[in-house]
Write a protein that holds these residues in place. Structure first.
Motif, mmCIF file in Angstrom:
data_model
loop_
_atom_site.group_PDB
_atom_site.id
_atom_site.type_symbol
_atom_site.label_atom_id
_atom_site.label_comp_id
_atom_site.label_asym_id
_atom_site.label_seq_id
_atom_site.Cartn_x
_atom_site.Cartn_y
_atom_site.Cartn_z
ATOM 1 N N ASN A 222 14.492 24.846 -68.617
ATOM 2 C CA ASN A 222 15.033 23.698 -69.347
ATOM 3 C C ASN A 222 14.599 22.417 -68.653
ATOM 4 O O ASN A 222 14.399 22.400 -67.438
ATOM 5 C CB ASN A 222 16.560 23.778 -69.414
ATOM 6 C CG ASN A 222 17.133 22.854 -70.473
ATOM 7 O OD1 ASN A 222 16.429 22.414 -71.370
ATOM 8 N ND2 ASN A 222 18.420 22.546 -70.369
ATOM 9 N N ILE A 223 14.458 21.325 -69.430
ATOM 10 C CA ILE A 223 14.041 20.025 -68.895
ATOM 11 C C ILE A 223 15.028 18.969 -69.366
ATOM 12 O O ILE A 223 15.358 18.887 -70.546
ATOM 13 C CB ILE A 223 12.609 19.655 -69.350
ATOM 14 C CG1 ILE A 223 11.596 20.653 -68.776
ATOM 15 C CG2 ILE A 223 12.250 18.239 -68.915
ATOM 16 C CD1 ILE A 223 10.173 20.406 -69.227
ATOM 17 N N ALA A 224 15.522 18.179 -68.413
ATOM 18 C CA ALA A 224 16.416 17.055 -68.712
ATOM 19 C C ALA A 224 15.796 15.772 -68.171
ATOM 20 O O ALA A 224 14.750 15.802 -67.515
ATOM 21 C CB ALA A 224 17.794 17.292 -68.087
ATOM 22 N N ASP A 225 16.449 14.636 -68.443
ATOM 23 C CA ASP A 225 15.925 13.355 -67.965
ATOM 24 C C ASP A 225 15.897 13.286 -66.443
ATOM 25 O O ASP A 225 15.058 12.595 -65.870
ATOM 26 C CB ASP A 225 16.759 12.191 -68.509
ATOM 27 C CG ASP A 225 16.587 12.006 -70.008
ATOM 28 O OD1 ASP A 225 15.561 12.484 -70.526
ATOM 29 O OD2 ASP A 225 17.463 11.405 -70.641
ATOM 30 N N PHE A 226 16.833 13.981 -65.793
ATOM 31 C CA PHE A 226 16.956 13.890 -64.345
ATOM 32 C C PHE A 226 16.194 14.985 -63.602
ATOM 33 O O PHE A 226 16.123 14.973 -62.382
ATOM 34 C CB PHE A 226 18.433 13.949 -63.933
ATOM 35 C CG PHE A 226 19.168 15.158 -64.471
ATOM 36 C CD1 PHE A 226 19.124 16.373 -63.822
ATOM 37 C CD2 PHE A 226 19.890 15.057 -65.647
ATOM 38 C CE1 PHE A 226 19.791 17.478 -64.319
ATOM 39 C CE2 PHE A 226 20.574 16.145 -66.156
ATOM 40 C CZ PHE A 226 20.524 17.368 -65.489
ATOM 41 N N GLY A 227 15.625 15.953 -64.309
ATOM 42 C CA GLY A 227 14.906 17.014 -63.616
ATOM 43 C C GLY A 227 14.676 18.230 -64.495
ATOM 44 O O GLY A 227 14.824 18.169 -65.725
ATOM 45 N N ALA A 228 14.317 19.347 -63.858
ATOM 46 C CA ALA A 228 14.033 20.590 -64.576
ATOM 47 C C ALA A 228 14.783 21.740 -63.914
ATOM 48 O O ALA A 228 14.972 21.761 -62.690
ATOM 49 C CB ALA A 228 12.537 20.876 -64.583
ATOM 50 N N PHE A 229 15.225 22.722 -64.736
ATOM 51 C CA PHE A 229 15.887 23.918 -64.224
ATOM 52 C C PHE A 229 14.866 25.050 -64.179
ATOM 53 O O PHE A 229 14.198 25.340 -65.182
ATOM 54 C CB PHE A 229 17.075 24.288 -65.099
ATOM 55 C CG PHE A 229 18.212 23.308 -65.001
ATOM 56 C CD1 PHE A 229 19.146 23.411 -63.987
ATOM 57 C CD2 PHE A 229 18.334 22.269 -65.920
ATOM 58 C CE1 PHE A 229 20.191 22.503 -63.884
ATOM 59 C CE2 PHE A 229 19.370 21.358 -65.833
ATOM 60 C CZ PHE A 229 20.299 21.479 -64.804
ATOM 61 N N VAL A 230 14.778 25.662 -63.012
ATOM 62 C CA VAL A 230 13.768 26.689 -62.782
ATOM 63 C C VAL A 230 14.465 28.016 -62.483
ATOM 64 O O VAL A 230 15.302 28.101 -61.568
ATOM 65 C CB VAL A 230 12.849 26.301 -61.601
ATOM 66 C CG1 VAL A 230 11.787 27.371 -61.377
ATOM 67 C CG2 VAL A 230 12.197 24.945 -61.863
ATOM 68 N N ASP A 231 14.147 29.058 -63.277
ATOM 69 C CA ASP A 231 14.724 30.392 -63.090
ATOM 70 C C ASP A 231 13.982 31.088 -61.948
ATOM 71 O O ASP A 231 12.795 31.399 -62.047
ATOM 72 C CB ASP A 231 14.597 31.195 -64.385
ATOM 73 C CG ASP A 231 15.252 32.567 -64.280
ATOM 74 O OD1 ASP A 231 15.845 32.860 -63.225
ATOM 75 O OD2 ASP A 231 15.164 33.337 -65.256
ATOM 76 N N LEU A 232 14.722 31.318 -60.870
ATOM 77 C CA LEU A 232 14.129 31.979 -59.710
ATOM 78 C C LEU A 232 14.302 33.495 -59.768
ATOM 79 O O LEU A 232 13.845 34.192 -58.860
ATOM 80 C CB LEU A 232 14.773 31.435 -58.423
ATOM 81 C CG LEU A 232 14.608 29.929 -58.181
ATOM 82 C CD1 LEU A 232 15.384 29.524 -56.941
ATOM 83 C CD2 LEU A 232 13.150 29.553 -58.051
ATOM 84 N N GLY A 233 14.962 33.981 -60.843
ATOM 85 C CA GLY A 233 15.223 35.405 -60.964
ATOM 86 C C GLY A 233 16.686 35.691 -60.688
ATOM 87 O O GLY A 233 17.027 36.229 -59.637
ATOM 88 N N GLY A 234 17.539 35.300 -61.628
ATOM 89 C CA GLY A 234 18.964 35.506 -61.468
ATOM 90 C C GLY A 234 19.731 34.216 -61.327
ATOM 91 O O GLY A 234 20.898 34.140 -61.695
ATOM 92 N N ILE A 235 19.110 33.175 -60.794
ATOM 93 C CA ILE A 235 19.752 31.863 -60.633
ATOM 94 C C ILE A 235 18.756 30.774 -61.026
ATOM 95 O O ILE A 235 17.585 30.844 -60.670
ATOM 96 C CB ILE A 235 20.220 31.627 -59.181
ATOM 97 C CG1 ILE A 235 21.237 32.681 -58.756
ATOM 98 C CG2 ILE A 235 20.847 30.242 -59.037
ATOM 99 C CD1 ILE A 235 21.727 32.504 -57.339
ATOM 100 N N ASP A 236 19.282 29.765 -61.741
ATOM 101 C CA ASP A 236 18.470 28.594 -62.058
ATOM 102 C C ASP A 236 18.657 27.554 -60.956
ATOM 103 O O ASP A 236 19.793 27.145 -60.652
ATOM 104 C CB ASP A 236 18.895 27.992 -63.397
ATOM 105 C CG ASP A 236 18.404 28.817 -64.576
ATOM 106 O OD1 ASP A 236 17.643 29.767 -64.333
ATOM 107 O OD2 ASP A 236 18.804 28.522 -65.717
#
Length: 666
Positions: A222-236
């Motif tokens: 997911n991408i927001a104005d303040f940054g991006a969420f990255v799935d590391l494999g179980g946790i973003d």
């Protein structure tokens, strides 16, 4: 809610599962008896084996071992199976008989569905993971073929509900069986439940292994104005916009896209809150590490304007290194309202490094420092006495600012505008944009200030003809120009005024000058005093008709109390009931008055009054502070030179009537 007919996967109603019988005369009779050989048994809605014996039109004739054959439409064979031929073995569902045609009703498709259902039920239970292909988008979700069509609700497609579940059509997915309804032959599955359980196991494993400083691969979810969420494999983990690049980024989408696989560095791990901070730029060294060596203070460098704000412009020196050119550091002389007047985004500019704050990662830059400072030559270019031409740029209550060249202003103080005229505001003589000639009086190069004079272009009439043309005792006619609480200003000639004190208006006591005269009146007055040093003329209306002897007698009587006091005798009463005492601001009292009136009009002696035109530097600074406090808006709108110390005449008028008269007379 799933449509009831849809959940009846095989289109078989409840009645179809019963072995219906009917009677006409009250005795049970089997309607299929006429189709059966003796001893044969049958059950409706069961699967029976048969053989294709013929093809008639678009139907296959199938023998199932009864007296009559059944017909099965050819479209119940899939294209990949090919067209049936006589002799093929088939499984069909026994649905009933057609009384009109005498045929047995058979369905190969329903038989296949029933076999598939039985196969799924025999192999799977609730909680099992199944794999299937999404075949159709329906109201509320998707149909997934796992051997039979099962229902995948839209809320169970993913952890975050997708914007369009139709994107999953014709894709193969894994799901978990949530519910099996054998009565309705319906199965509900969930992909979300499966993902959540998988992520829970992955999360536990990840939290036990992850450490600060590790570099891990992840998928942008997911991408927001303040940054991006990255799935590391179980946790973003959160990849904040400030940790994406050492350089400037307008939006995280400039760096990453959804579903991108990227390598990130672990910056922080909060195991209790299950939060992970990630970084991209940290994988490479910071360009600020040796900033002082690359850009020492005072060095001149080239850069590119990357952003323009109301307070200045940001200039990129290299990737990740930007400095601010404040608006005050853009030009030595130009008055800039907004930096966009000088620079635009993308411009290549030369700048000088003014300062570096490594802790805050800030660099102060200057553009004007690349050019010579014109104020360095002002003292040599405009020595005192120089005649200059300029334009009135601004007017204040204490003077006018004259632009003598671009960015170089001088202050023409109100006291340096006229030798004789009492000027209340510069707009009485000047207006913005007017071209004027002035004389340079003083240059303060350090404080960037130039003092100008207008009256100095002419000879001072007080040093030449005024004392010769006006003498004490002369009776003249003048025009009332201004009324104050302490007296009246009378214009004797253009630019020359005298003060008619309130005590000199009439023989009787006057509370307000309006009782006697009005602005614009022509009145006859007698000159009492001409003070060249003070540049003041004292007038009297009540004495205009007195003889010289009467005036001398009053002066003698005014001095009598002092002599009487020395001798220890009581002073004699004055001849007149009101007279001027020190009203002209210099040289001691000229006339006496009754004690009551003297006490009411008491004021400091002229000898104790400070010189208005020759105040000390300290007095000038005090006046400047008074002006700044009384006129904050006027001072705020000026350039730095607007803080020029106004001269003593710009100070607020005192409240004592006679002192005020002395400061404003002439």
């Amino acid at each position: 809610m799933v449509d009831r007919n849809l959940l009846r996967e095989f289109d078989i109603s409840d009645e179809e599962f019963s072995t219906a019988v009917f009677t006409e005369d009250g005795h049970d009779e089997d309607p299929m008896a006429s189709f059966l050989e003796e001893g044969q048994e049958y059950v409706l809605n069961t699967i029976v084996h048969g053989k294709v014996i013929d093809i008639v039109g678009d139907q296959a004739v199938v023998d199932v071992g009864y007296k009559a054959e059944g017909l099965v439409p050819l479209n119940e064979w899939d294209e990949h199976e090919g067209r049936p031929v006589p002799g093929d073995e088939v499984e069909v569902l026994l649905e009933g008989m057609d009384d009109d045609t005498g045929e047995i009703l058979l369905s190969r498709r329903k038989a296949h569905r029933m076999r598939a259902w039985e196969n799924v039920i025999s192999k799977h239970a609730e909680g099992d993971v199944v794999t299937g292909r999404v075949t159709k988008k329906i109201k509320g979700g998707l149909l997934v073929d796992i051997g039979v069509n099962v229902f995948l609700p839209a809320s169970q497609v993913d952890i975050r509900r997708p914007s369009d579940i139709g994107d999953y059509l014709d894709t193969e997915i894994q799901c978990m069986i949530l519910k099996i309804d054998e009565g309705r032959r319906n199965i509900v599955v969930s992909r979300r439940k499966l993902i959540e359980e998988q992520r829970a196991r992955q999360k536990e494993k990840l939290l036990s292994e992850i450490e600060i400083g590790q570099v891990r691969k992840g998928v942008v979810k997911n991408i927001a104005d303040f940054g991006a969420f990255v799935d590391l494999g179980g946790i973003d983990g959160l990849l904040h916009i400030t940790d994406m690049s050492w350089g400037r980024i307008n939006h995280p989408s400039d760096m990453v896209r959804i579903d991108d696989t990227i390598e990130v560095m672990v910056l922080n791990v909060d195991r209790d809150r299950e939060k992970i901070a990630l970084g991209l730029k940290q994988k490479s060294p910071s360009p600020w590490e040796n900033i002082g060596e690359k850009y020492p203070e005072g060095s001149r460098v080239a850069g590119e304007v990357v952003n323009v704000m109301s307070y200045g412009a940001f200039v990129k020196l290299e990737e990740g290194i930007e400095g601010l050119v404040h608006i005050s550091e853009m030009s030595w002389t130009k008055r800039i309202n907004h930096p966009s007047e000088l620079v635009q985004i993308g411009d290549k500019v030369d700048v000088v490094v003014l300062g570096i704050n490594r802790d805050k990662q800030e660099i102060s830059l200057g553009m004007k420092q690349t050019q010579p400072n014109p104020w360095d030559q002002v003292a040599q270019k405009y020595p005192p006495g120089t005649m200059v031409d300029g334009t009135v740029r601004n007017l204040t209550n204490y003077g006018a600012f004259i632009e003598i060249e671009e960015g170089i202003d001088g202050l023409l103080h109100i006291s340096d505008m006229s030798w004789t005229r009492k000027i209340g505001h510069p707009n009485e003589l000047l207006e913005k944009g007017q071209q004027v000639s002035c004389q340079v009086l003083n240059v303060d190069q350090e404080r960037k200030r130039i003092a100008l004079g207008l009256k100095q272009l002419k000879q001072d009439p007080w040093e030449t003809d005024i004392p010769d043309r006006y003498h004490p005792g002369d009776v003249v006619v003048g025009k009332v120009t201004k009324l104050t609480n302490f007296g009246v200003f009378v214009e004797l000639e253009p630019g020359l005024e005298g003060l008619l004190h309130i005590s000199e208006l009439a023989e009787h006591k006057v509370d307000s000058p309006e009782e006697i005269v009005n602005v614009g009146d022509d009145i006859e007055v007698k000159i009492l005093r001409v003070d060249r040093g003070e540049r003041k003329i004292g007038l009297s209306k009540k004495k205009a008709a007195w003889s010289k002897e009467e005036i001398e007698a009053e002066e003698t009587q005014a001095q009598a109390p002092s002599a009487g006091a020395v001798a220890g005798t009581a002073p004699a009463p004055p001849k007149k009931d009101s007279s001027l005492k020190g009203g002209l601001g210099g040289g001691g009292p000229l006339f006496s008055m009754p004690a009551a009136e003297a006490e009411a009009a008491a004021e400091p002696e002229a000898d104790s009054e400070p010189e208005a035109d020759s105040g000390t530097e300290q007095e000038a600074a005090s006046v400047a502070e008074a002006v700044a406090e009384s006129e904050p808006e006027a001072v705020a709108e000026l350039e730095p030179e607007a803080a020029e110390e106004p001269k003593a005449e710009a100070a607020p008028e005192p409240t004592e009537p006679e002192t005020e008269a002395e400061k404003t007379e002439g």
